[in-house]
Write a protein that holds these residues in place. Structure first.
Motif, PDB file in Angstrom:
ATOM      1  N   GLN A  85       0.823  -1.204   0.000  1.00  0.00           N
ATOM      2  CA  GLN A  85       0.000   0.000   0.000  1.00  0.00           C
ATOM      3  C   GLN A  85       0.863   1.262   0.000  1.00  0.00           C
ATOM      4  O   GLN A  85       0.538   2.260  -0.655  1.00  0.00           O
ATOM      5  CB  GLN A  85      -0.909  -0.002   1.235  1.00  0.00           C
ATOM      6  N   LEU A  86       1.986   1.228   0.725  1.00  0.00           N
ATOM      7  CA  LEU A  86       2.809   2.421   0.904  1.00  0.00           C
ATOM      8  C   LEU A  86       3.971   2.502  -0.091  1.00  0.00           C
ATOM      9  O   LEU A  86       4.700   3.496  -0.096  1.00  0.00           O
ATOM     10  CB  LEU A  86       3.365   2.464   2.330  1.00  0.00           C
ATOM     11  N   ALA A  87       4.132   1.483  -0.919  1.00  0.00           N
ATOM     12  CA  ALA A  87       5.303   1.415  -1.803  1.00  0.00           C
ATOM     13  C   ALA A  87       5.400   2.618  -2.731  1.00  0.00           C
ATOM     14  O   ALA A  87       6.504   3.065  -3.062  1.00  0.00           O
ATOM     15  CB  ALA A  87       5.264   0.122  -2.612  1.00  0.00           C
ATOM     16  N   GLY A  88       4.282   3.167  -3.129  1.00  0.00           N
ATOM     17  CA  GLY A  88       4.309   4.306  -4.045  1.00  0.00           C
ATOM     18  C   GLY A  88       4.099   5.643  -3.371  1.00  0.00           C
ATOM     19  O   GLY A  88       3.826   6.639  -4.054  1.00  0.00           O
ATOM     20  N   THR A  89       4.221   5.702  -2.059  1.00  0.00           N
ATOM     21  CA  THR A  89       4.010   6.946  -1.313  1.00  0.00           C
ATOM     22  C   THR A  89       5.361   7.604  -1.050  1.00  0.00           C
ATOM     23  O   THR A  89       6.134   7.128  -0.207  1.00  0.00           O
ATOM     24  CB  THR A  89       3.291   6.675   0.016  1.00  0.00           C
ATOM     25  N   PRO A  90       5.686   8.689  -1.733  1.00  0.00           N
ATOM     26  CA  PRO A  90       7.047   9.230  -1.668  1.00  0.00           C
ATOM     27  C   PRO A  90       7.462   9.766  -0.308  1.00  0.00           C
ATOM     28  O   PRO A  90       8.644   9.745   0.032  1.00  0.00           O
ATOM     29  CB  PRO A  90       7.018  10.355  -2.719  1.00  0.00           C
ATOM     30  N   ASP A  91       6.528  10.262   0.509  1.00  0.00           N
ATOM     31  CA  ASP A  91       6.875  10.879   1.790  1.00  0.00           C
ATOM     32  C   ASP A  91       6.902   9.885   2.948  1.00  0.00           C
ATOM     33  O   ASP A  91       7.081  10.294   4.096  1.00  0.00           O
ATOM     34  CB  ASP A  91       5.883  12.003   2.120  1.00  0.00           C
ATOM     35  N   VAL A  92       6.672   8.615   2.680  1.00  0.00           N
ATOM     36  CA  VAL A  92       6.645   7.604   3.732  1.00  0.00           C
ATOM     37  C   VAL A  92       7.764   6.594   3.508  1.00  0.00           C
ATOM     38  O   VAL A  92       7.844   5.964   2.452  1.00  0.00           O
ATOM     39  CB  VAL A  92       5.282   6.873   3.791  1.00  0.00           C
ATOM     40  N   SER A  93       8.630   6.466   4.506  1.00  0.00           N
ATOM     41  CA  SER A  93       9.695   5.471   4.477  1.00  0.00           C
ATOM     42  C   SER A  93       9.213   4.220   5.200  1.00  0.00           C
ATOM     43  O   SER A  93       8.681   4.304   6.305  1.00  0.00           O
ATOM     44  CB  SER A  93      10.942   6.031   5.171  1.00  0.00           C
ATOM     45  N   VAL A  94       9.376   3.044   4.571  1.00  0.00           N
ATOM     46  CA  VAL A  94       8.824   1.804   5.124  1.00  0.00           C
ATOM     47  C   VAL A  94       9.942   0.823   5.467  1.00  0.00           C
ATOM     48  O   VAL A  94      10.841   0.580   4.649  1.00  0.00           O
ATOM     49  CB  VAL A  94       7.841   1.131   4.142  1.00  0.00           C
ATOM     50  N   HIS A  95       9.867   0.254   6.654  1.00  0.00           N
ATOM     51  CA  HIS A  95      10.772  -0.808   7.092  1.00  0.00           C
ATOM     52  C   HIS A  95       9.929  -2.054   7.331  1.00  0.00           C
ATOM     53  O   HIS A  95       9.069  -2.064   8.219  1.00  0.00           O
ATOM     54  CB  HIS A  95      11.498  -0.418   8.377  1.00  0.00           C
ATOM     55  N   LEU A  96      10.156  -3.103   6.555  1.00  0.00           N
ATOM     56  CA  LEU A  96       9.416  -4.356   6.710  1.00  0.00           C
ATOM     57  C   LEU A  96      10.210  -5.298   7.607  1.00  0.00           C
ATOM     58  O   LEU A  96      11.393  -5.565   7.359  1.00  0.00           O
ATOM     59  CB  LEU A  96       9.175  -5.014   5.357  1.00  0.00           C
ATOM     60  N   LEU A  97       9.578  -5.803   8.649  1.00  0.00           N
ATOM     61  CA  LEU A  97      10.234  -6.758   9.539  1.00  0.00           C
ATOM     62  C   LEU A  97      10.519  -8.053   8.794  1.00  0.00           C
ATOM     63  O   LEU A  97       9.713  -8.499   7.969  1.00  0.00           O
ATOM     64  CB  LEU A  97       9.357  -7.036  10.759  1.00  0.00           C
ATOM     65  N   GLY A  98      11.647  -8.666   9.099  1.00  0.00           N
ATOM     66  CA  GLY A  98      12.000  -9.929   8.466  1.00  0.00           C
ATOM     67  C   GLY A  98      11.636 -11.114   9.339  1.00  0.00           C
ATOM     68  O   GLY A  98      11.429 -10.984  10.540  1.00  0.00           O
ATOM     69  N   GLY A  99      11.543 -12.285   8.720  1.00  0.00           N
ATOM     70  CA  GLY A  99      11.204 -13.487   9.464  1.00  0.00           C
ATOM     71  C   GLY A  99      10.275 -14.383   8.675  1.00  0.00           C
ATOM     72  O   GLY A  99      10.171 -14.276   7.456  1.00  0.00           O
ATOM     73  N   GLN A 100       9.568 -15.241   9.392  1.00  0.00           N
ATOM     74  CA  GLN A 100       8.689 -16.209   8.748  1.00  0.00           C
ATOM     75  C   GLN A 100       7.369 -15.570   8.350  1.00  0.00           C
ATOM     76  O   GLN A 100       6.735 -14.885   9.159  1.00  0.00           O
ATOM     77  CB  GLN A 100       8.432 -17.391   9.686  1.00  0.00           C
ATOM     78  N   PHE A 101       6.944 -15.812   7.094  1.00  0.00           N
ATOM     79  CA  PHE A 101       5.670 -15.281   6.620  1.00  0.00           C
ATOM     80  C   PHE A 101       4.559 -16.262   6.972  1.00  0.00           C
ATOM     81  O   PHE A 101       4.592 -17.433   6.586  1.00  0.00           O
ATOM     82  CB  PHE A 101       5.711 -15.055   5.110  1.00  0.00           C
ATOM     83  N   ASP A 102       3.562 -15.780   7.707  1.00  0.00           N
ATOM     84  CA  ASP A 102       2.403 -16.575   8.090  1.00  0.00           C
ATOM     85  C   ASP A 102       1.285 -16.290   7.085  1.00  0.00           C
ATOM     86  O   ASP A 102       0.737 -15.181   7.061  1.00  0.00           O
ATOM     87  CB  ASP A 102       1.970 -16.203   9.515  1.00  0.00           C
ATOM     88  N   THR A 103       0.944 -17.281   6.261  1.00  0.00           N
ATOM     89  CA  THR A 103      -0.046 -17.059   5.205  1.00  0.00           C
ATOM     90  C   THR A 103      -1.454 -16.854   5.774  1.00  0.00           C
ATOM     91  O   THR A 103      -2.265 -16.146   5.171  1.00  0.00           O
ATOM     92  CB  THR A 103      -0.069 -18.248   4.218  1.00  0.00           C
TER      93      THR A 103
END
Length: 255
Positions: free
Chosen positions: A125-143
């Motif tokens: 959702q935020l990938a194309g928002t220029p004024d928002v910096s996003v940090h995604l936590l790493g680890g196991q993805f729970d589907t």
């Protein structure tokens, strides 16, 4: 007063207080203990109400789990998300928990900010928002939850300190916040520990519910945004714990 009329009042009492006793029924409705027992039998045939010795309580613990993909985007969630976004100030650092309401919240962000999240949907959702910096936590993805969970994500969280954590609610009661997923409970605790302010975004129907895994007591919560006015009992309880309550449809806080 007929038994049917008493049952309507008793159901409301259980919702407000969490419990009703045999003596309560006798004293309030001036009926015999035998009549009160028959009322309790009828009362506890309703879903969500459980018989105990000498009375009845709201069914204490729900084991229900709902997959992310099955969640409905209601108008209530839209209102909650829109209002929650207004609490974000310029250059805030935020933790956004996973969930449909928080993904909607992300779509309404209008201030320059830094976001830490465990949600791939919020990242998208935020990938194309220029004024928002996003940090995604790493680890196991729970589907099932469409979220990053586990020890690696919790370890990474320790590297961040944020102004505000927007936390999703599975169940909220006088006992505090809870969920039915152990890893989810652990990650929410870790998120809350890194925030100056903890904000819960919660549809009213989740209030008065308990799940199996405890997350935190009420004292750990700063703000509750919900979609309907609280019962008197919960308004007083949250006020006692100094939780600011905001009803999104009126944008009026209850303190």
């Amino acid at each position: 007063m007929t038994q049917e009329e008493r049952l309507i009042h008793l159901t409301s009492l259980v919702e407000q207080r969490g419990k009703v006793t045999l003596n309560d029924i006798c004293e309030q409705f001036l009926v015999s203990r035998d009549s009160a027992r028959r009322d309790l039998v009828k009362l506890t045939q309703q879903p969500g109400i459980q018989r105990i010795r000498g009375g009845a309580v709201r069914a204490a613990v729900s084991a229900h789990l709902e997959p992310y993909a099955g969640k409905v985007i209601s108008e209530a969630k839209q209102r909650l998300a829109r209002y929650a976004a207004t609490l974000v100030e310029a250059n805030d650092t935020l933790l956004l928990d996973t969930g449909t309401t928080h993904t909607l919240l992300a779509s309404h962000l209008s201030q320059p900010s830094t976001v830490v999240t465990n949600s791939v949907d919020i990242l998208q959702q935020l990938a194309g928002t220029p004024d928002v910096s996003v940090h995604l936590l790493g680890g196991q993805f729970d589907t099932f939850h469409r979220a990053i969970l586990g020890a690696q994500a919790e370890k990474q969280l320790a590297e961040y300190r944020v102004n505000k954590a927007f936390i999703g609610v599975c169940a909220l009661s006088e006992h505090g916040l809870s969920t039915n997923n152990e890893q989810e409970a652990s990650l929410k605790k870790a998120m809350m520990a890194q925030a100056q302010q903890v904000i819960l975004v919660c549809e009213q129907h989740k209030i008065g519910q308990d799940n199996f895994h405890h997350i935190c007591a009420l004292d750990a919560i700063d703000v509750l945004i919900t979609d309907q006015p609280l019962t008197t009992a919960y308004a007083e309880l949250f006020d006692h714990h100094e939780i600011q309550v905001i009803v999104a449809d009126t944008t009026q806080g209850q303190r």
